[in-house]
Design an enzyme around this catalytic site. Structure first.
Site, short mmCIF file in Angstrom:
data_model
loop_
_atom_site.label_atom_id
_atom_site.label_comp_id
_atom_site.label_asym_id
_atom_site.label_seq_id
_atom_site.Cartn_x
_atom_site.Cartn_y
_atom_site.Cartn_z
N GLU A 134 0.70 -1.29 0.10
CA GLU A 134 0.10 -0.04 -0.04
C GLU A 134 0.81 1.33 0.03
O GLU A 134 0.51 2.27 -0.66
CB GLU A 134 -0.81 -0.10 1.13
N PHE B 203 -9.20 -2.14 1.37
CA PHE B 203 -10.10 -2.00 2.37
C PHE B 203 -9.46 -0.65 3.13
O PHE B 203 -8.54 -0.40 3.20
CB PHE B 203 -10.22 -3.03 3.63
N PHE C 275 -6.89 -0.37 5.52
CA PHE C 275 -5.42 -0.45 5.33
C PHE C 275 -4.68 0.92 4.90
O PHE C 275 -3.48 0.75 4.81
CB PHE C 275 -5.21 -1.38 3.92
N HIS D 47 -11.22 -4.84 9.09
CA HIS D 47 -11.91 -4.85 7.63
C HIS D 47 -13.18 -4.09 7.45
O HIS D 47 -14.06 -4.48 6.57
CB HIS D 47 -11.93 -6.32 7.01
C1 LIG Z 1 -2.16 -4.61 4.27
C2 LIG Z 1 -2.85 -5.59 3.86
N1 LIG Z 1 -3.06 -5.56 2.27
C3 LIG Z 1 -3.86 -6.13 1.65
C4 LIG Z 1 -4.71 -7.23 2.42
C5 LIG Z 1 -5.71 -7.92 1.71
N2 LIG Z 1 -5.10 -9.44 1.54
C6 LIG Z 1 -5.51 -10.26 2.37
S1 LIG Z 1 -4.77 -11.79 2.28
C7 LIG Z 1 -3.88 -11.10 0.91
C8 LIG Z 1 -3.02 -11.93 0.15
C9 LIG Z 1 -2.04 -12.41 1.07
O1 LIG Z 1 -0.78 -13.38 0.38
P1 LIG Z 1 0.34 -14.16 1.03
O2 LIG Z 1 0.67 -13.05 2.16
O3 LIG Z 1 1.03 -14.55 0.02
O4 LIG Z 1 -0.55 -15.12 1.85
P2 LIG Z 1 -1.55 -16.09 1.42
O5 LIG Z 1 -2.87 -15.49 1.58
O6 LIG Z 1 -1.04 -16.60 0.21
O7 LIG Z 1 -1.30 -17.17 2.54
C10 LIG Z 1 -4.17 -10.03 0.69
C11 LIG Z 1 -3.75 -8.90 -0.57
C12 LIG Z 1 -4.60 -7.16 3.66
N3 LIG Z 1 -5.30 -7.89 4.29
N4 LIG Z 1 -3.46 -6.30 4.53
#
Ligand SMILES: Cc1ncc(C[n+]2csc(CCOP(=O)(O)OP(=O)(O)O)c2C)c(N)n1
Ligand SMILES: Cc1ncc(C[n+]2csc(CCOP(=O)(O)OP(=O)(O)O)c2C)c(N)n1
Ligand SMILES: [Mg+2]
Ligand SMILES: [Mg+2]
Lengths: 320, 324, 320, 324
Positions: free
Chosen positions: D60, D83, D86, D129
């Site tokens: 972000e 969201f 964030f 969220h």
């Molecule tokens: C700071 C932030 N940005 C975006 C999100 C939305 N979001 C939730 S899970 C996710 C993907 C996370 O990817 P990864 O770290 O590879 O974990 P995985 O879901 O693959 O286990 C995103 C973009 C969030 N929760 N927090």
């Protein structure tokens, strides 16, 4: 490293418990029992299991939005987890947190976290406390491939290195952050290479091989306990389900998915257990059945638990 | 009682608790040998050593994030953010971690930590080093916010903040650091959530905090000469707010002027005005006035900065409007 | 790489202009003409000079709190700079910005910045615009050793890499972030090694050798213009003065300071110019005199300029 | 006019401007093939291609930071923060870069960028969220803040926000995305800073925005049956605020109730109350009431979440208090 039959069977039990828990959560979500977002750990069980097998109750972990597996592996109580998923007052967080915020501070579980990457500095802080108090406990931080691009990763690992903290950064690289695949979100193939930016040792292991994970973590935890500072471990793995329940996962190719499903960590371990003759098929099935029973009991507990009262909204905002 | 400056007093508050409780430590950028950008921590490194007075890299996110983890694991960190303007860098850690952890965990965690940070204009530091951002923090459930205006409160609120089991923003004003005052010694706290009536009066209530308290006091002195008796009230803690004391005062005076250095729109003055326009409506016999900075970033040039920061004249003018 | 006499003399002129400007700023600050904070670039002139010599007016830079050198090297007008330092309405920012916010968007100078590390993603954005418009201009981001620990560094370099942006990250490693020296704020010795975390080429050069800086930057700028993506250059250097004017710098050892003063980039270049017989002492002195005259004229301009009007406070908040 | 959902309408607004102006592009996490967490950008990747609809890493700080640089260099980014919760991660980029650049540079830069982000509770997404954080952004000079409540405004405010030469927070409510409405086609904007009177009335003014407008409307309908005629006003843009329309309404009704989903303390309701308690004091014949979420994080359990989000009954109760 020598691993006994008991240890391996313990891994199996934990992994099967996680899998069973997650399959049940999937079912309950589809049936409308679980509100909000649910991110399942199916396919990644070897990571939490292999890592947490090196920890005691006095050690800490920070978890993620995909946290059920970490919690179970660290000893979290599945009935309280299940009740929390359903928002019940008997749940870990009295229904205030839900899947993304389950925690058990008494067991050193500093919470799942809805903010990607937020656990990274928090883990450094818990490790700081271990060191400050001159105790030999440690903290493990779980996070994803996507989370390794966040600024928190950089700041936390640098701080951990400079302060020489007893913390182990465990990257669960399942190749995707939601729809964004690793080759699109970074230009390195081994995320563990990033540890070099902080003068921290980093290794990459097969995250679907619980033994490989266990051994890498054992090494890192030993270093941490001896005061030799932080480490990073990348575990290459795969989530079987969509990012959250409801995501059809159109961004993944069927071929890729198929190839990875074949590398299922539980099947892999089963083969090994049979091959080593550590267990018969029947014995493995018995473990599965026990897991199912435990989960069913947890579901019963959760379903029979009351909701919070509306007045509870304003409780627990402050400690007094 | 002892005469000390505001900065000495807040430092003495930290020292007092660090001597008392070994779980209290201090971390931040240049808080060690450098002693803090405005000398706030001078001498503490020498006194408590590198294990308890800790220089960090430039890494606000990790400073606050680590404090959350340390606090949840049993320590009581005091962390410095060198200028309140930099809290934007670690806002997630403040907004979504420190202040929400307890609630999200169903009351099963404690996060006792103090974020110490200087605010305020007046030193020519321009838009990114001069803000008054307290309103942000008052809007976050789980947070407490203190803004001392005099040396005694600087010390007493510091001790109370460190002892509190919740995250506390301790906002010190750059322009007050060198101001002297009488300060009680020993184990004397100023409880969080208790306003201080700086001057009694009967015609109008002036609510002001931090560096504006002094200006409100001079304004009140001038007004006195013109026959207007102003009561000056310093809430000291903005969250939780001692609204009862404000309402009692307005019940007596019927008039309210709120003074803050922050930008007007969305400033905490609005919150106080709203509370009084609801719960104290029947006491009011005149509009509620706010005296604040205009809605602009903080300008650099001394001429502009002077026009930006609310001064005594503007307070006097606002009060007089109510008597026109 | 062949460098002509003219180029080298141009470097000299720029470096001397920066030095003279800074020495004057120091004097004016002490005399109370400049309010607020002033961070001087004395000792680091070779970096801005060597880098910006590769840029045109259409290229962008993002600068830092220690920005005067970058601005002058990129072609910024010293009279407008000086007026801004004094808060005059004729200054670059009409007196609204001061030393930490001087900018000249028309010259591609996207501002000094009071937030350490904030320029890193902004530079990626300017480079993004260059690429989006399919032009061959580039952006250079200057930042310090301390700033390389900020999350912005990690996120910006990763983004620049993934998007293959024409941006050059130039780390001015003067070994200190205020009082925090490099060995205390990170556990790597070459900050350029961090570029590997993003699959970006990184090099370290002697930041007091303008030729070395120039050549490394030439290479990086060429890559960027050709669409070959971002680079990182670490320039090892030293600030002669305190962090800001007024800082006595008690955290630095006299020995260290002395050793580095001997490596003064201007003296280094002077020696080379004399050795190559590109210029005589007299000619060098003439350049210095011209710089002094220009700076004096800028000071006159600034001193004779009016302050802003109080009503200006509310102007320029919004574009309409 | 065409019937579409709020989410289709805001997407159509983006599409309209992207077709018109090649310098407009969209970047954010999972905005491409995934189409956004709530389908907001579905189809745009296919329509405009990977050069203009751009998936970013989870980053972000770099998303907003890069947008500032791109906007200052001539582009018009629309950036999504998945969201609003964030925004803490990129608050420095919003607070100290995007919104201050123009001023700090003496008016010599333009930073036209739209930050699109969903707010709001009601989907069981819990404390990190579900927030309504508009108050933060209203407190930042240099920022504009829009919060559409209906499909037509979602489209019209989107186009206006993209055309605006300043940073604009475009806050869409998760609970409204699927709600249908009549939407004008073509080059029709809703100007920033203009309130909409959703229902005329003479006894009390209800100011509500975003998802609260619908609840205020149902409350007004119920009140009508009981003989109380409520005027419902949706400011649509919180910054700049159309305070004149609010004052005119209160001049007519003499009573004001403000409804928002954000936490009470420090919410934007305080600002509106304060403005009216100053400039409209003489119109008022009753206390100003606020109907808001309580001062807690957003809880997970549906029972608690329902108790958290202000509902029709609470609005009705607040109005009735004024007539008691
Ligand atoms: C700071 C932030 N940005 C975006 C999100 C939305 N979001 C939730 S899970 C996710 C993907 C996370 O990817 P990864 O770290 O590879 O974990 P995985 O879901 O693959 O286990 C995103 C973009 C969030 N929760 N927090
Ligand atoms: C985010 C942020 N944190 C802290 C500061 C205070 N500060 C200003 S300059 C500085 C040191 C910067 O060090 P470095 O990046 O090495 O640059 P140098 O001053 O050495 O040129 C610090 C800590 C700031 N301005 N912004
Ligand atoms: Mg992943
Ligand atoms: Mg430095």
């Amino acid at each position: 490293m020598e691993v006994t039959k008991e240890t391996l069977l313990g891994f199996y039990e934990t992994m099967v418990t996680i899998r069973t828990f997650e399959e049940k959560a999937m079912e309950l979500f589809a049936a409308g029992y679980i509100p909000g977002f649910v991110h399942l750990y199916i396919g990644e069980e070897a990571v939490a299991t292999g890592v947490c097998a090196n920890l005691t109750e006095r050690d800490f972990i920070t978890s993620t939005h995909r946290g059920h597996g970490h919690l179970i592996a660290k000893g979290g109580k599945i009935d309280l987890m299940m009740a929390e998923l359903m928002g019940k007052v008997t749940g870990y967080c009295k229904g205030k947190g839900g899947s993304m915020h389950i925690a058990d501070v008494d067991l050193g579980i500093l919470g799942a976290n809805g903010i990607v990457g937020a656990g990274q500095p928090i883990a450094a802080g818990a490790a700081f406390a271990c060191k400050y108090k001159k105790e030999d406990n440690v903290c493990v931080c779980f996070f994803g491939d996507g989370a390794s691009n966040r600024g928190t990763f950089h700041e936390a690992l640098n701080l951990a290195s400079v302060f020489n903290l007893p913390v182990i950064y465990v990257c669960e690289n399942n190749l995707y952050g939601i729809s964004n695949c690793q080759r699109d979100h970074m230009n390195v193939s081994d995320i563990s290479d990033r540890a070099a930016s902080y003068g921290i040792p980093g290794v990459s292991v097969d995250g679907n091989d619980v033994m490989a994970v266990y051994e890498a973590a054992a090494e890192a935890v030993k270093r941490a306990r001896k005061g030799e500072g932080p480490s990073m471990i990348e575990c290459k793995t795969w989530r079987h389900r969509g990012h959250f329940e409801g995501d059809p996962g159109i961004y993944k190719s069927a071929k890729e998915q198929e190839a990875w499903i074949k590398k299922d960590p539980i099947i892999k371990l089963e083969k090994k257990l049979l091959e080593y003759e550590y267990a018969s098929e029947d014995e493995l099935n018995a473990i599965k059945d026990t897991a199912k029973e435990r989960i069913e009991a947890a579901v019963e507990f959760a379903k029979n638990s009351p909701d919070p009262e509306p007045e509870d909204v304003l409780r627990d905002v402050y400690a007094d | 009682m002892k005469t000390m400056t505001y900065v000495e007093a807040l430092r003495d508050g930290m020292r007092f608790e660090m001597n008392k409780d070994p779980n209290v430590y201090l971390a931040g950028e240049d808080v060690g040998i450098f002693g803090g950008c405005f000398g706030q921590t001078a001498g503490l490194y020498q006194e408590f050593g590198p294990e308890r007075v800790i220089d960090t890299p430039i890494t606000e996110t990790a400073i606050i994030g680590h404090a959350v983890g340390a606090a949840a694991s049993g320590l009581r960190p005091i962390v410095e953010i060198m200028f309140i303007d930099f809290t934007g860098v670690c806002m997630d850690e403040i907004l979504n971690q420190a202040t929400k952890m307890r609630y999200m965990f169903g009351g099963k965690a404690k996060v006792p930590m103090v974020i110490r940070t200087p605010c305020g204009a007046g030193v020519g530091a321009a838009a990114q080093h001069s803000q008054s951002l307290e309103a942000f923090f008052t809007h976050i459930p789980g947070m407490k916010v203190v803004m001392p205006s005099v040396a005694a409160d600087a010390r007493g609120l510091m001790i109370a903040a460190i002892r509190d089991d919740n995250p506390v923003m301790y906002i010190e004003h750059k322009g007050l650091l060198g101001v002297e005052g009488e300060v009680p010694e020993g184990d004397v706290i100023v409880p969080l959530g208790k306003a201080d009536i700086k001057k009694e009066g009967s015609d109008v209530t002036i609510v002001a905090w931090s560096a504006m308290v002094g200006k409100a006091m001079s304004a009140a002195a001038s007004l006195e000469k013109e026959g207007i008796s102003a009561e000056v009230l310093d809430p000291r803690t903005l969250k939780p707010l001692d609204i009862d004391s404000i309402l009692s005062s307005v019940a007596k005076t019927g008039k309210l002027v709120i003074v803050h250095e922050a930008n007007k729109t969305g400033g905490f003055g609005g919150e106080i005005a709203a509370l009084v326009a609801d719960e104290g409506f029947d006491y009011l016999n005149a509009p509620i006035k706010r005296v604040t900075a205009p809605d602009s970033p903080v300008p650099f040039s001394p001429v502009l900065e002077k026009a930006y920061v609310p001064g005594e004249e503007k307070i006097i003018a606002a009060v007089k409007e109510l008597f026109a």
